[in-house]
Design a protein around this motif. Sequence first.
Motif, mmCIF file in Angstrom:
data_model
loop_
_atom_site.group_PDB
_atom_site.id
_atom_site.type_symbol
_atom_site.label_atom_id
_atom_site.label_comp_id
_atom_site.label_asym_id
_atom_site.label_seq_id
_atom_site.Cartn_x
_atom_site.Cartn_y
_atom_site.Cartn_z
ATOM 1 N N UNK A 56 0.957 4.257 -2.745
ATOM 2 C CA UNK A 56 0.813 5.666 -2.382
ATOM 3 C C UNK A 56 2.027 6.471 -2.834
ATOM 4 N N UNK A 57 3.208 5.857 -2.716
ATOM 5 C CA UNK A 57 4.418 6.551 -3.159
ATOM 6 C C UNK A 57 4.382 6.816 -4.661
ATOM 7 N N UNK A 58 3.926 5.830 -5.432
ATOM 8 C CA UNK A 58 3.832 6.024 -6.881
ATOM 9 C C UNK A 58 2.834 7.126 -7.230
ATOM 10 N N UNK A 59 1.690 7.135 -6.539
ATOM 11 C CA UNK A 59 0.695 8.183 -6.805
ATOM 12 C C UNK A 59 1.256 9.564 -6.463
ATOM 13 N N UNK A 60 1.900 9.664 -5.314
ATOM 14 C CA UNK A 60 2.473 10.959 -4.911
ATOM 15 C C UNK A 60 3.568 11.384 -5.883
ATOM 16 N N UNK A 61 4.343 10.419 -6.359
ATOM 17 C CA UNK A 61 5.418 10.742 -7.306
ATOM 18 C C UNK A 61 4.842 11.271 -8.621
ATOM 19 N N UNK A 82 0.837 -1.211 0.000
ATOM 20 C CA UNK A 82 0.000 0.000 0.000
ATOM 21 C C UNK A 82 0.866 1.254 0.000
ATOM 22 N N UNK A 83 1.940 1.224 0.773
ATOM 23 C CA UNK A 83 2.834 2.384 0.807
ATOM 24 C C UNK A 83 3.510 2.597 -0.546
ATOM 25 N N UNK A 84 3.866 1.509 -1.219
ATOM 26 C CA UNK A 84 4.464 1.642 -2.551
ATOM 27 C C UNK A 84 3.472 2.276 -3.529
#
Length: 251
Positions: free
Chosen positions: A145-150, A141-143
């Motif tokens: 979210x990280x991709x979306x934020x990136x 899930x964190x990965x």
Amino acid sequence: MDASARQEAAKLQSSMEAIHQSYSGTNNSEKESSPFVTIVYNNMTPEQLQWQFTHQQSGGGLAAPPRPPQVSEKDWLDAIVKNPNPQAYIPSALVGAEALQARLGWQQERANDLEKAANSLKSVREDLQKRVEQYQQALQDLHRRHDDIRKRMLAIMMKVEIARCMNMPLQKDEILLAQRLVKIMKDLEKANKTLESIPTSASISSENVTIPNSDQLAEVLNLHRQEILQLTSTMQGDMRDVQALHSKRLS
């Protein structure tokens, strides 16, 4: 009591004394061990470890424990030689059924304790496995979210860069890129015109050359023409973007 009865009583008394002597080890026989003896290996007590250490420090090597009177010299030496770990274990003689039963009871209790410990470790392992699965899911899930934020950050950086360069003149590399786009578009237009003229102007007079069916050739040429048209449309869109950016900077 007649003579035969006294003789039988004497034999019985002698047998009982022999059994008692064998059980207690008072027969002083070094050839055979008592049938009531079982040799086992026990962990050394702190006192025995200290005694063994002192004997080794004096240069005597490993000390042989004293032989019980119920065990023959041969059997005792054999037990010492077969000791699986002389540094931690010491041979010990169990005399009688009660001692053997107590030993078996202790072993059963030890086995039960080990079984409980194994079950406890199994439960802990299952709990850790569940936690690992939960952590892996949380990490996925964190990965995401990280991709979306990136992606959002890259979009914001692009907008900021466009806004920053809005009133600035085109850089040298941007001018070269625009020139290359124009050249590529011209080359594509030439290739498109060439393909359009192929079906009407192409003629092959040699009888030895086998050419594909006209329908097949037309299908291949149309496919290439569509690909070039699509690439031309993409290049035109890029040119419009460059011109729009240039006009915004000039304004």
